[in-house]
Write a protein that holds these residues in place. Structure first.
Motif, PDB file in Angstrom:
ATOM      1  N   VAL A 102      -9.190  44.142  26.523  1.00 63.62           N
ATOM      2  CA  VAL A 102      -9.003  44.061  25.076  1.00 63.62           C
ATOM      3  C   VAL A 102      -9.697  45.227  24.388  1.00 63.62           C
ATOM      4  CG1 VAL A 102      -9.369  42.655  23.011  1.00 63.62           C
ATOM      5  CG2 VAL A 102      -8.920  41.537  25.206  1.00 63.62           C
ATOM      6  N   ALA A 103      -8.929  45.992  23.583  1.00 65.43           N
ATOM      7  CA  ALA A 103      -9.512  47.015  22.711  1.00 65.43           C
ATOM      8  C   ALA A 103      -9.903  46.334  21.414  1.00 65.43           C
ATOM      9  CB  ALA A 103      -8.498  48.129  22.444  1.00 65.43           C
ATOM     10  N   LEU A 104     -11.188  46.429  21.048  1.00 59.08           N
ATOM     11  CA  LEU A 104     -11.665  45.749  19.847  1.00 59.08           C
ATOM     12  C   LEU A 104     -11.448  46.564  18.580  1.00 59.08           C
ATOM     13  CD1 LEU A 104     -15.011  44.097  21.022  1.00 59.08           C
ATOM     14  CD2 LEU A 104     -12.717  43.117  20.949  1.00 59.08           C
ATOM     15  N   ASP A 105     -11.141  47.862  18.681  1.00 60.58           N
ATOM     16  CA  ASP A 105     -10.976  48.709  17.502  1.00 60.58           C
ATOM     17  C   ASP A 105     -10.026  49.851  17.848  1.00 60.58           C
ATOM     18  OD1 ASP A 105     -12.691  51.023  18.569  1.00 60.58           O
ATOM     19  OD2 ASP A 105     -14.094  49.322  18.642  1.00 60.58           O
ATOM     20  N   PRO A 106      -9.543  50.589  16.845  1.00 59.17           N
ATOM     21  CA  PRO A 106      -8.586  51.667  17.112  1.00 59.17           C
ATOM     22  C   PRO A 106      -9.106  52.729  18.077  1.00 59.17           C
ATOM     23  CG  PRO A 106      -8.594  51.139  14.782  1.00 59.17           C
ATOM     24  CD  PRO A 106      -9.724  50.365  15.390  1.00 59.17           C
ATOM     25  N   GLY A 107     -10.426  53.030  18.002  1.00 61.86           N
ATOM     26  CA  GLY A 107     -10.970  54.065  18.879  1.00 61.86           C
ATOM     27  C   GLY A 107     -10.931  53.696  20.344  1.00 61.86           C
ATOM     28  N   ALA A 108     -10.799  52.413  20.657  1.00 62.07           N
ATOM     29  CA  ALA A 108     -10.796  51.956  22.049  1.00 62.07           C
ATOM     30  C   ALA A 108      -9.399  51.792  22.623  1.00 62.07           C
ATOM     31  CB  ALA A 108     -11.559  50.640  22.162  1.00 62.07           C
ATOM     32  N   VAL A 109      -8.384  51.910  21.797  1.00 64.98           N
ATOM     33  CA  VAL A 109      -7.021  51.652  22.258  1.00 64.98           C
ATOM     34  C   VAL A 109      -6.627  52.582  23.395  1.00 64.98           C
ATOM     35  CG1 VAL A 109      -4.582  51.793  21.599  1.00 64.98           C
ATOM     36  CG2 VAL A 109      -6.209  50.650  20.107  1.00 64.98           C
ATOM     37  N   TYR A 110      -6.889  53.859  23.230  1.00 63.15           N
ATOM     38  CA  TYR A 110      -6.463  54.819  24.250  1.00 63.15           C
ATOM     39  C   TYR A 110      -7.162  54.550  25.580  1.00 63.15           C
ATOM     40  CZ  TYR A 110      -5.196  59.250  26.438  1.00 63.15           C
ATOM     41  OH  TYR A 110      -4.699  60.201  27.291  1.00 63.15           O
ATOM     42  N   THR A 111      -8.439  54.207  25.539  1.00 64.93           N
ATOM     43  CA  THR A 111      -9.192  53.925  26.765  1.00 64.93           C
ATOM     44  C   THR A 111      -8.625  52.701  27.484  1.00 64.93           C
ATOM     45  OG1 THR A 111     -11.219  54.944  25.942  1.00 64.93           O
ATOM     46  CG2 THR A 111     -11.466  53.284  27.673  1.00 64.93           C
ATOM     47  N   VAL A 112      -8.330  51.647  26.738  1.00 68.74           N
ATOM     48  CA  VAL A 112      -7.759  50.451  27.357  1.00 68.74           C
ATOM     49  C   VAL A 112      -6.393  50.764  27.952  1.00 68.74           C
ATOM     50  CG1 VAL A 112      -6.809  48.156  26.839  1.00 68.74           C
ATOM     51  CG2 VAL A 112      -9.058  48.804  25.973  1.00 68.74           C
ATOM     52  N   TRP A 113      -5.631  51.543  27.247  1.00 69.84           N
ATOM     53  CA  TRP A 113      -4.311  51.902  27.774  1.00 69.84           C
ATOM     54  C   TRP A 113      -4.430  52.687  29.082  1.00 69.84           C
ATOM     55  CZ3 TRP A 113      -2.033  56.828  28.315  1.00 69.84           C
ATOM     56  CH2 TRP A 113      -0.693  56.789  28.712  1.00 69.84           C
ATOM     57  N   ARG A 114      -5.366  53.638  29.119  1.00 72.97           N
ATOM     58  CA  ARG A 114      -5.547  54.420  30.355  1.00 72.97           C
ATOM     59  C   ARG A 114      -6.044  53.538  31.499  1.00 72.97           C
ATOM     60  NH1 ARG A 114      -5.294  60.076  30.144  1.00 72.97           N
ATOM     61  NH2 ARG A 114      -5.536  59.826  32.400  1.00 72.97           N
ATOM     62  N   LEU A 115      -6.946  52.634  31.211  1.00 71.01           N
ATOM     63  CA  LEU A 115      -7.431  51.735  32.257  1.00 71.01           C
ATOM     64  C   LEU A 115      -6.305  50.850  32.781  1.00 71.01           C
ATOM     65  CD1 LEU A 115     -10.846  50.653  30.687  1.00 71.01           C
ATOM     66  CD2 LEU A 115     -10.540  52.181  32.656  1.00 71.01           C
ATOM     67  N   ALA A 116      -5.388  50.479  31.898  1.00 72.03           N
ATOM     68  CA  ALA A 116      -4.270  49.626  32.301  1.00 72.03           C
ATOM     69  C   ALA A 116      -3.323  50.330  33.259  1.00 72.03           C
ATOM     70  CB  ALA A 116      -3.505  49.156  31.063  1.00 72.03           C
ATOM     71  N   GLN A 117      -3.356  51.661  33.289  1.00 67.73           N
ATOM     72  CA  GLN A 117      -2.512  52.383  34.229  1.00 67.73           C
ATOM     73  C   GLN A 117      -3.007  52.213  35.667  1.00 67.73           C
ATOM     74  OE1 GLN A 117       0.196  53.569  32.502  1.00 67.73           O
ATOM     75  NE2 GLN A 117      -1.074  52.625  30.907  1.00 67.73           N
ATOM     76  N   TYR A 118      -4.294  51.893  35.810  1.00 61.00           N
ATOM     77  CA  TYR A 118      -4.869  51.693  37.143  1.00 61.00           C
ATOM     78  C   TYR A 118      -4.819  50.224  37.575  1.00 61.00           C
ATOM     79  CZ  TYR A 118      -6.705  56.358  36.249  1.00 61.00           C
ATOM     80  OH  TYR A 118      -6.817  57.697  35.951  1.00 61.00           O
ATOM     81  N   ASN A 119      -4.725  49.330  36.625  1.00 58.97           N
ATOM     82  CA  ASN A 119      -4.640  47.904  36.936  1.00 58.97           C
ATOM     83  C   ASN A 119      -3.427  47.346  36.203  1.00 58.97           C
ATOM     84  OD1 ASN A 119      -4.890  45.186  37.356  1.00 58.97           O
ATOM     85  ND2 ASN A 119      -6.959  44.986  36.497  1.00 58.97           N
ATOM     86  N   ARG A 120      -2.249  47.501  36.787  1.00 57.62           N
ATOM     87  CA  ARG A 120      -1.016  47.143  36.107  1.00 57.62           C
ATOM     88  C   ARG A 120      -0.769  45.632  36.065  1.00 57.62           C
ATOM     89  NH1 ARG A 120       2.216  51.213  34.687  1.00 57.62           N
ATOM     90  NH2 ARG A 120       1.655  53.295  35.401  1.00 57.62           N
ATOM     91  N   SER A 121      -1.587  44.866  36.770  1.00 57.01           N
ATOM     92  CA  SER A 121      -1.425  43.410  36.708  1.00 57.01           C
ATOM     93  C   SER A 121      -2.177  42.805  35.533  1.00 57.01           C
ATOM     94  CB  SER A 121      -1.909  42.770  38.011  1.00 57.01           C
ATOM     95  OG  SER A 121      -3.302  42.984  38.178  1.00 57.01           O
ATOM     96  N   ALA A 122      -3.048  43.596  34.907  1.00 52.84           N
ATOM     97  CA  ALA A 122      -3.834  43.082  33.786  1.00 52.84           C
ATOM     98  C   ALA A 122      -3.046  43.182  32.489  1.00 52.84           C
ATOM     99  CB  ALA A 122      -5.141  43.867  33.667  1.00 52.84           C
ATOM    100  N   ALA A 123      -3.331  42.278  31.575  1.00 49.24           N
ATOM    101  CA  ALA A 123      -2.741  42.336  30.236  1.00 49.24           C
ATOM    102  C   ALA A 123      -3.609  43.239  29.376  1.00 49.24           C
ATOM    103  CB  ALA A 123      -2.666  40.944  29.630  1.00 49.24           C
ATOM    104  N   ALA A 124      -3.001  44.218  28.692  1.00 48.14           N
ATOM    105  CA  ALA A 124      -3.734  45.134  27.822  1.00 48.14           C
ATOM    106  C   ALA A 124      -3.428  44.757  26.380  1.00 48.14           C
ATOM    107  CB  ALA A 124      -3.328  46.575  28.100  1.00 48.14           C
ATOM    108  N   MET A 125      -4.482  44.443  25.611  1.00 52.61           N
ATOM    109  CA  MET A 125      -4.299  43.929  24.263  1.00 52.61           C
ATOM    110  C   MET A 125      -5.129  44.708  23.253  1.00 52.61           C
ATOM    111  SD  MET A 125      -2.169  41.472  24.538  1.00 52.61           S
ATOM    112  CE  MET A 125      -1.389  40.714  25.961  1.00 52.61           C
TER     113      MET A 125
END
Length: 711
Positions: A102-125
């Motif tokens: 979960v990205a808690l703010d706009p500045g964290a969105v890109y980081t969560v998205w990049r992490l989701a590329q390595y763990n594609r089974s996780a839900a990115a929110m």
């Protein structure tokens, strides 16, 4: 046990976050928080969060390479957070094990998205509420959660979004619109949901939606950009701002040659704003909004630069929402004449003013004939030749403002001053093309002068007929019955008891000059005159060519006329690109010959044995008529726009000329050109019909009746 990873770049509202963590824990989730903000400065608040894990991410790249530091200085916030964090082993380990991130703010969105590329089974929110919903789904399903994004809650997002948009708009825009994020479905949806977050201030919502839309456009998601703007508009109560956002979304798709999915909403929003301003007496603002509504509804990309148009299915239904508008009803209210026009006196010639604006293509024979007519004193006025007349002839918004004001306006006074001398001189004004000048002319009372306007075909697909007061036009001339039918279905004024008289008069053409002998080899040459518009659909003619060449490779296609201008619109450019791709091998083999534009069509038609009309719509298609007059065998497509209607190509041309498909066209060509004798006989019959119906000596009588008898 469900593993949840929170990532934060800015301090959250700890009270809300603490309550949310307890909800996650109640669902059996283990919550870990990784933050780039300084955790020690908020130690007391963080301690109350009941987290399973807490980690301080690097707060800068001060100890990294000089190249990375240099890159970070020019990067947006979201990118910098990722640069700081991507090598952190704790973060990567937790991300690999996470079920929900979960990205808690706009500045964290890109980081969560990049992490989701390595763990594609996780839900990115993006936001606590979507994260909680994902955990609930895991708990109820006992398995993996489909990755998606939902509306982030105000408490988690609104404060940070508001602060970022107000304080660092460029950084937020780049964060929100980073191309890698927007190119992925997950990233694009994460940001689209931010624009509909409940409770976000109107200005913040509008600004954020524009940043998101721009990013999606950069990432090649034009329709996604339009959807983001429309989604934000749906949450905005301000009618003016709502109309602006929907307008921007529609124009993004139009610029790409697409038919906008939210066109109806955009037009409705402009009309609603126009109605409000009109009711408040703010006619200038109402006219601007109404002008924009008409511009969008009748944009050429929708109706002219495509192979179809919304008007083809239900023209009356398409314009019905327009005429439900109070401002539009005021615009279309007939003003009428104060006095009927006077018949021309019997003791002198008729004073005939023929006028147009830059397009006199269909007037040469009319001007030549009546210029030498003993019963006519002729004057010709090209409005485009005078900068003052040209300016008022196309001043659409000023026309609307004048009509909405219901009284005398500066524009009306200017039209009176510049055009009244011509009206006072003329007994009859013949205005060719029912476009801007027709709207201008009908803003003033014509006095005792008779007004005759000709509407070809193009005008029906524009906004101008809806800005014309037809109660001040005495006679409306159409080039074909199907064009009349379309215009009447579109413009309510043409269905009322104050509508002008209707006339069907063919274009003035000297067809006798096309009767020239054809060489025997012309029998195998198919011809298409005019390929400069998408509506001509020359690809249909290429399809026909390929079908007849399967039987006999002597057949070839001759194209006469200039190419489509790619600058006209993206839709035109795309059609031309596809057409050129099809044409290349055929030109190389000699199956297609392009002659380009010419001033001597009769000589080119000597080499053509079959003349084709491949268009999706036409008024009368002069090129086909000229080809028929040259004794080429006519093959006219049953123009799809009008096919099956009471009047169409089948009612305009003789039986046998019109075909319903490329297969039928190929069959007609092969049968009519099977032998030289059959081909010449078919061509002779076509020429006889063309000369007996459309040649100038025949049509001239209709013009004489129109001007000299029907007075």
């Amino acid at each position: 046990m469900t593993e949840v990873l929170f990532v934060a770049a800015a301090k959250p509202q700890f009270g809300v976050l603490a309550d949310s963590v307890r909800k996650f824990n109640a669902l059996g989730a283990r919550v870990h928080l990784a933050a780039t903000f300084h955790l020690e400065s908020s130690a007391e608040e963080v301690a109350a969060l009941e987290l399973t894990g807490l980690h301080q991410l690097p707060q800068s790249v001060a100890h990294r390479s000089q190249a990375l530091r240099r890159k970070a200085r020019t990067s947006p916030l979201g990118m910098r957070v990722w640069m700081q964090s991507k090598s952190d082993s704790w973060l990567r380990e937790r991300a690999r094990k996470a079920d929900v991130m979960v990205a808690l703010d706009p500045g964290a969105v890109y980081t969560v998205w990049r992490l989701a590329q390595y763990n594609r089974s996780a839900a990115a929110m993006f936001g606590i509420a979507p994260g909680l919903k994902a955990v609930e789904g895991l708990t109820s399903q006992g398995g993996s959660v489909q990755r998606r994004s939902v509306i982030p809650p105000l408490d988690a997002v609104a404060r940070d979004v508001r602060r970022s948009v107000d304080g660092l708009p460029a950084a937020v825009m780049r964060t929100a619109t980073a191309r890698p994020v927007m190119r992925s479905n997950v990233g694009a949806r994460l940001w689209r949901t931010a624009v509909t977050a409940p409770g976000v201030p109107t200005g913040v919502r509008a600004a954020t939606s524009r940043y998101v839309a721009e990013g999606m456009q950069w990432a090649g998601r034009t329709s996604g950009a339009a959807i983001a703007l429309a989604d934000a508009a749906s949450k905005i109560p301000d009618l003016g701002l709502k109309a602006q956002l929907l307008d921007e979304g529609v124009m993004k798709e139009i610029a790409k040659g697409l038919s906008p999915r939210h066109l109806g909403k955009a037009v409705a929003a402009q009309l609603a704003f126009a109605d409000r301003e009109f009711a408040a007496g703010r006619t200038e603002q109402a006219a601007t909004a109404l002008d924009r509504a008409l511009f969008l509804a009748f944009h050429r990309v929708l109706h002219i630069d495509q192979l179809s148009s919304p008007l083809a299915k239900d023209a009356e239904g398409f314009v019905a929402p327009l005429y439900r508008s109070k401002a539009m009803q005021a615009l279309s209210r007939p003003q009428g004449r104060r006095t009927p026009y006077k018949k021309a006196p019997a003791d002198r010639p008729l004073r005939l003013l023929v006028t147009t604006s830059a397009n006199d293509n269909f007037l040469r024979h009319v001007l030549d004939h009546f210029g030498d007519h003993p019963g006519v004193e002729l004057r010709f006025l090209d409005l485009a030749a005078s900068k003052h007349l040209k300016r008022i002839a196309w001043a659409g918004r000023r026309m609307l403002e004048d009509r909405l004001s219901g009284g005398t306006s500066d524009y009306q006074e200017e039209v009176e001053r510049l055009f009244r001398p011509y009206l006072d001189w003329a007994d009859t004004v013949f205005l060719d093309w029912s476009v801007g000048p027709a709207g201008m002319l009908t803003t003033i009372d014509p006095g005792d002068t008779r007004i005759v306007v000709r509407l070809h075909s193009y005008e029906a697909f524009t906004r101008w007929p809806h800005m014309t007061d037809f109660s001040r036009i005495d006679d409306l001339v159409f080039v074909a019955p199907h064009v009349r039918d379309l215009a009447v279905s579109l413009v309510p004024q043409l269905r009322g008891d104050r509508a002008p008289r209707f006339h069907i008069v063919d274009n003035a053409m000297d067809l006798s000059g096309f009767a020239r002998p054809k060489p025997a080899e012309a029998r195998f040459n198919l011809g298409l005159i005019g390929i400069s518009q998408v509506a001509k659909d020359p690809k249909w003619a290429v399809d026909v060519l390929e079908r007849v060449r399967r039987h006999d490779e002597r057949y070839r296609l001759i194209l006469v006329g200039g190419d489509m201008d790619p600058k006209t619109s993206r839709a035109t450019r795309e059609y031309r690109r596809e057409f050129e791709k099809e044409l290349a091998p055929l030109e190389e083999s000699g199956a297609v010959v392009r002659l380009g534009p010419t001033d001597d069509v009769p000589s080119k038609l000597q080499e053509i044995g079959t003349i084709i009309s491949s268009s999706v719509r036409e008024g009368c298609h002069v090129g086909l008529m000229e080809g028929a007059a040259s004794a080429a065998v006519p093959v006219a497509r049953d123009w799809p726009f009008y096919a099956g209607k009471p009047n169409s190509a089948r009612t305009l041309y003789p039986e046998g000329w019109v075909v319903g498909s490329p297969e039928e066209a190929a069959k007609r060509i092969l049968e009519a050109t099977a032998t030289e004798e059959a081909w010449r006989n078919a061509g002779k019959l076509a020429a006889e019909h063309a000369l007996s119906v459309w040649d100038w000596p025949v049509v001239r009588k209709d013009f004489e009746k129109l001007f000299l008898e029907e007075r």
